[in-house]
Design a protein around this motif. Structure first.
Motif, PDB file in Angstrom:
ATOM      1  N   GLY A  15       0.781  -1.235   0.000  1.00  0.00           N
ATOM      2  CA  GLY A  15       0.000   0.000   0.000  1.00  0.00           C
ATOM      3  C   GLY A  15       0.809   1.279   0.000  1.00  0.00           C
ATOM      4  N   GLY A  16       2.035   1.191   0.441  1.00  0.00           N
ATOM      5  CA  GLY A  16       2.866   2.384   0.529  1.00  0.00           C
ATOM      6  C   GLY A  16       2.530   3.228   1.757  1.00  0.00           C
ATOM      7  N   ILE A  17       3.198   4.350   1.863  1.00  0.00           N
ATOM      8  CA  ILE A  17       3.074   5.227   3.029  1.00  0.00           C
ATOM      9  C   ILE A  17       1.640   5.743   3.142  1.00  0.00           C
ATOM     10  CG2 ILE A  17       3.882   7.365   4.109  1.00  0.00           C
ATOM     11  CD1 ILE A  17       6.556   6.923   2.608  1.00  0.00           C
ATOM     12  N   PRO A  18       1.022   5.587   4.321  1.00  0.00           N
ATOM     13  CA  PRO A  18      -0.354   6.057   4.504  1.00  0.00           C
ATOM     14  C   PRO A  18      -0.461   7.572   4.370  1.00  0.00           C
ATOM     15  CG  PRO A  18       0.284   4.561   6.267  1.00  0.00           C
ATOM     16  CD  PRO A  18       1.524   4.875   5.496  1.00  0.00           C
ATOM     17  N   LYS A  19      -1.547   8.011   3.770  1.00  0.00           N
ATOM     18  CA  LYS A  19      -1.805   9.448   3.663  1.00  0.00           C
ATOM     19  C   LYS A  19      -2.333   9.970   4.995  1.00  0.00           C
ATOM     20  CE  LYS A  19      -3.004   9.545  -1.251  1.00  0.00           C
ATOM     21  NZ  LYS A  19      -1.696   9.764  -1.704  1.00  0.00           N
ATOM     22  N   ASP A  20      -2.001  11.204   5.285  1.00  0.00           N
ATOM     23  CA  ASP A  20      -2.530  11.859   6.473  1.00  0.00           C
ATOM     24  C   ASP A  20      -3.842  12.509   6.064  1.00  0.00           C
ATOM     25  OD1 ASP A  20      -3.205  13.463   8.604  1.00  0.00           O
ATOM     26  OD2 ASP A  20      -1.233  14.366   8.822  1.00  0.00           O
ATOM     27  N   LEU A  21      -4.945  11.944   6.507  1.00  0.00           N
ATOM     28  CA  LEU A  21      -6.263  12.436   6.118  1.00  0.00           C
ATOM     29  C   LEU A  21      -6.767  13.560   7.016  1.00  0.00           C
ATOM     30  CD1 LEU A  21      -7.934   8.995   5.294  1.00  0.00           C
ATOM     31  CD2 LEU A  21      -6.792  10.599   3.735  1.00  0.00           C
ATOM     32  N   SER A  22      -5.961  13.973   7.986  1.00  0.00           N
ATOM     33  CA  SER A  22      -6.381  15.029   8.910  1.00  0.00           C
ATOM     34  C   SER A  22      -6.377  16.404   8.251  1.00  0.00           C
ATOM     35  CB  SER A  22      -5.464  15.067  10.132  1.00  0.00           C
ATOM     36  OG  SER A  22      -4.197  15.610   9.787  1.00  0.00           O
ATOM     37  N   GLY A  23      -5.668  16.514   7.138  1.00  0.00           N
ATOM     38  CA  GLY A  23      -5.532  17.814   6.498  1.00  0.00           C
ATOM     39  C   GLY A  23      -4.294  18.562   6.951  1.00  0.00           C
ATOM     40  N   ASN A  24      -3.588  18.050   7.955  1.00  0.00           N
ATOM     41  CA  ASN A  24      -2.400  18.721   8.464  1.00  0.00           C
ATOM     42  C   ASN A  24      -1.140  18.354   7.690  1.00  0.00           C
ATOM     43  OD1 ASN A  24      -3.824  19.969  10.550  1.00  0.00           O
ATOM     44  ND2 ASN A  24      -3.619  18.178  11.850  1.00  0.00           N
ATOM     45  N   GLY A  25      -1.114  17.150   7.144  1.00  0.00           N
ATOM     46  CA  GLY A  25       0.106  16.684   6.493  1.00  0.00           C
ATOM     47  C   GLY A  25       1.194  16.443   7.514  1.00  0.00           C
ATOM     48  N   GLY A  26       2.274  15.870   7.069  1.00  0.00           N
ATOM     49  CA  GLY A  26       3.417  15.698   7.964  1.00  0.00           C
ATOM     50  C   GLY A  26       3.313  14.494   8.860  1.00  0.00           C
ATOM     51  N   GLY A  27       3.999  14.569   9.993  1.00  0.00           N
ATOM     52  CA  GLY A  27       4.091  13.444  10.904  1.00  0.00           C
ATOM     53  C   GLY A  27       5.377  12.683  10.671  1.00  0.00           C
ATOM     54  N   PHE A  28       5.445  11.489  11.200  1.00  0.00           N
ATOM     55  CA  PHE A  28       6.644  10.667  11.119  1.00  0.00           C
ATOM     56  C   PHE A  28       6.374   9.414  10.306  1.00  0.00           C
ATOM     57  CE2 PHE A  28       7.063  12.857  15.223  1.00  0.00           C
ATOM     58  CZ  PHE A  28       8.368  13.337  15.163  1.00  0.00           C
ATOM     59  N   THR A  29       7.381   8.991   9.536  1.00  0.00           N
ATOM     60  CA  THR A  29       7.352   7.686   8.873  1.00  0.00           C
ATOM     61  C   THR A  29       8.704   7.027   9.114  1.00  0.00           C
ATOM     62  OG1 THR A  29       5.794   8.430   7.189  1.00  0.00           O
ATOM     63  CG2 THR A  29       7.098   6.463   6.676  1.00  0.00           C
ATOM     64  N   PHE A  30       8.649   5.830   9.700  1.00  0.00           N
ATOM     65  CA  PHE A  30       9.865   5.086  10.029  1.00  0.00           C
ATOM     66  C   PHE A  30       9.918   3.800   9.220  1.00  0.00           C
ATOM     67  CE2 PHE A  30       8.827   7.589  13.812  1.00  0.00           C
ATOM     68  CZ  PHE A  30       9.999   8.318  13.945  1.00  0.00           C
ATOM     69  N   ASP A  31      11.082   3.531   8.652  1.00  0.00           N
ATOM     70  CA  ASP A  31      11.311   2.346   7.825  1.00  0.00           C
ATOM     71  C   ASP A  31      11.932   1.256   8.690  1.00  0.00           C
ATOM     72  OD1 ASP A  31      12.090   0.463   5.937  1.00  0.00           O
ATOM     73  OD2 ASP A  31      12.905   1.945   4.547  1.00  0.00           O
ATOM     74  N   CYS A  32      11.186   0.185   8.911  1.00  0.00           N
ATOM     75  CA  CYS A  32      11.626  -0.910   9.777  1.00  0.00           C
ATOM     76  C   CYS A  32      12.390  -1.989   9.014  1.00  0.00           C
ATOM     77  CB  CYS A  32      10.419  -1.558  10.457  1.00  0.00           C
ATOM     78  SG  CYS A  32       9.399  -0.419  11.380  1.00  0.00           S
ATOM     79  N   ARG A  33      12.606  -1.806   7.714  1.00  0.00           N
ATOM     80  CA  ARG A  33      13.237  -2.852   6.915  1.00  0.00           C
ATOM     81  C   ARG A  33      14.707  -3.069   7.241  1.00  0.00           C
ATOM     82  NH1 ARG A  33      11.170  -0.803   1.154  1.00  0.00           N
ATOM     83  NH2 ARG A  33      11.793   1.114   2.214  1.00  0.00           N
ATOM     84  N   GLY A  34      15.316  -2.179   8.007  1.00  0.00           N
ATOM     85  CA  GLY A  34      16.704  -2.365   8.422  1.00  0.00           C
ATOM     86  C   GLY A  34      16.852  -3.338   9.581  1.00  0.00           C
ATOM     87  N   ILE A  35      15.730  -3.784  10.116  1.00  0.00           N
ATOM     88  CA  ILE A  35      15.726  -4.762  11.213  1.00  0.00           C
ATOM     89  C   ILE A  35      15.500  -6.144  10.606  1.00  0.00           C
ATOM     90  CG2 ILE A  35      14.521  -5.490  13.319  1.00  0.00           C
ATOM     91  CD1 ILE A  35      16.045  -2.798  13.593  1.00  0.00           C
ATOM     92  N   LEU A  36      16.217  -7.143  11.091  1.00  0.00           N
ATOM     93  CA  LEU A  36      16.080  -8.512  10.615  1.00  0.00           C
ATOM     94  C   LEU A  36      14.608  -8.926  10.594  1.00  0.00           C
ATOM     95  CD1 LEU A  36      17.661 -11.065   9.775  1.00  0.00           C
ATOM     96  CD2 LEU A  36      17.722 -11.671  12.200  1.00  0.00           C
ATOM     97  N   ASN A  37      14.156  -9.492   9.466  1.00  0.00           N
ATOM     98  CA  ASN A  37      12.750  -9.831   9.255  1.00  0.00           C
ATOM     99  C   ASN A  37      12.421 -11.238   9.760  1.00  0.00           C
ATOM    100  OD1 ASN A  37      10.147 -10.179   8.337  1.00  0.00           O
ATOM    101  ND2 ASN A  37      10.624  -9.831   6.192  1.00  0.00           N
TER     102      ASN A  37
END
Length: 138
Positions: A15-37
């Motif tokens: 699905g990819g990065i979730p959209k911020d539907l609040s209208g504010n935009g922004g926030g944090f997105t962290f990529d967990c793929r660097g941790i052993l799966n």
């Protein structure tokens, strides 16, 4: 009004990065793929980050505790600032390959931390790829 903190686990592949539907935009997105799966090991493939054996694996066999520790330190600065300034919304996203193990674990652990440290905030968790895990808390 109170601060609502919306936390998403998601899949970069699906699905990819979730959209911020609040209208504010922004926030944090962290990529967990660097941790052993854990999903690469047969015993964990059908499980999610809410299963105890996956949680134990992530806590003891990976650098997840260190990873989450840095994230919690970072988001705490913003949460405290937003509470002081009466902001209404913050979105925090955790992504991994399939949105099943690492991102779910991070979303749940982060939500638990926020609920404990900032009880005045309303925390909502969305597991975008694992909707069966979404539960509403009172």
């Amino acid at each position: 009004m109170s601060l609502t903190i919306e936390i998403h686990s998601f899949s970069y592949k699906k699905g990819g990065i979730p959209k911020d539907l609040s209208g504010n935009g922004g926030g944090f997105t962290f990529d967990c793929r660097g941790i052993l799966n854990p999903g690469r090991q047969e015993e964990y493939k059908s499980l999610t980050g809410k299963d105890l054996s996956v949680q134990d694996f992530l806590r003891s066999q990976t650098r997840m505790p260190e990873f989450l520790g840095h994230i919690i330190n970072l988001i705490s600065i913003t949460i405290e600032n937003y509470l002081d300034r009466n902001f209404e919304h913050l979105q925090i996203n955790f992504g991994c390959t399939g949105g099943q193990h690492r991102s779910v674990f991070c979303a749940e652990e982060t939500a638990a931390f926020i609920r404990e440290k900032y009880p005045e905030a309303n925390v909502v968790v969305h597991h975008d790829e694992q909707p069966q895990l979404n539960v509403s808390l009172p």
